[in-house]
Design a protein around this motif. Sequence first.
Motif, short mmCIF file in Angstrom:
data_model
loop_
_atom_site.label_atom_id
_atom_site.label_comp_id
_atom_site.label_asym_id
_atom_site.label_seq_id
_atom_site.Cartn_x
_atom_site.Cartn_y
_atom_site.Cartn_z
N VAL A 114 26.79 -1.64 39.08
CA VAL A 114 26.25 -3.00 39.25
C VAL A 114 25.43 -3.04 40.52
O VAL A 114 25.83 -2.48 41.56
N LEU A 119 24.45 -8.93 43.44
CA LEU A 119 25.74 -9.59 43.35
C LEU A 119 26.10 -10.27 44.67
O LEU A 119 26.57 -11.42 44.69
N LEU A 191 30.58 -10.00 34.36
CA LEU A 191 29.23 -9.64 34.80
C LEU A 191 28.47 -9.00 33.65
O LEU A 191 29.00 -8.14 32.95
N LEU A 198 21.83 -6.63 37.57
CA LEU A 198 22.72 -7.73 37.26
C LEU A 198 21.94 -8.83 36.54
O LEU A 198 21.05 -9.45 37.12
N ILE A 201 26.14 -13.92 35.32
CA ILE A 201 27.56 -14.12 35.58
C ILE A 201 28.03 -15.19 34.59
O ILE A 201 27.45 -16.28 34.52
#
Length: 284
Positions: A114, A119, A191, A198, A201
């Motif tokens: 990730v 993030l 995720l 990414l 969410i």
Amino acid sequence: MSEVWSAEEHVDEERARRLIRSLFELSVDEVALVSEGWDYAVFRVDGEWAFRFPRREVVVPGTEREIAVLPVIAERLSVGVPAPVFVGRPGEDFPWPFYGARYLAGVEATGRPVDAVALGEALRALHAPETLATVGEGLPADPLGRVDMDVRLPRLAELGVDAPALVKAARRLPPARHTAVCHGDLHMRQLLVDGDALIGIVDWVDVCRSDPAVDLSVAWSTLDAARRPAFFAAYGEVDEETRVRARVVAAFLCAMLADWARKEQVPLVLAAAAAGLRRASDEE
């Protein structure tokens, strides 16, 4: 006389199609089940929308909070958030609210790398005082006691987690401070990634006011040691008390995921959860 609804509802593709067509100006030509868990069923509609239906009454307050706050949170975060575009209100055909958001492409991050910087930046924006001032009023304060060490440490013991140094440090922590808007249940399965990018969410049913540690647990549950410095460089400085609390939350989440994956025979989740548990329990 009005019908008395049960505490559980089943929604399949045909029922989802009927409910969506009756309320919204959508063709609903293609409806495909994306996921179905204990609490929700999620359907991809016409390749563009994701509709989320509660399956149990107990999650309805969380659904209502998602509907209320996700549009604002989506504006603040630089990654995708399933902000409701279509909102179905309780009626004769379905007893609880449900909603449709833009479909977020990507795959679950379990067992995958990730982007730690993206993030960290997303959580920095979520935990910012401005977000709390905008949507924090009315959100519950850590309703499940996820950052309460009096709650978490006994559960770690029940799950058989052996982390004496972490437990010793956690017992010295002061009470948690509920100073930020938090996802509340953030880990690898929430995720969405494309490669290591990414994308989004998801699953915000536990959105609440809490200690940032509840979300920062993702630094151990999901990120390996090599990516963690970049995460915290993007997020900002975090004190040792918050790190310890986050590691306890990560250990608990990973132990729960590992237990579920073992029972359901999902080896990918089991391996990733076991790795996260080792990181949270053993490092630092």
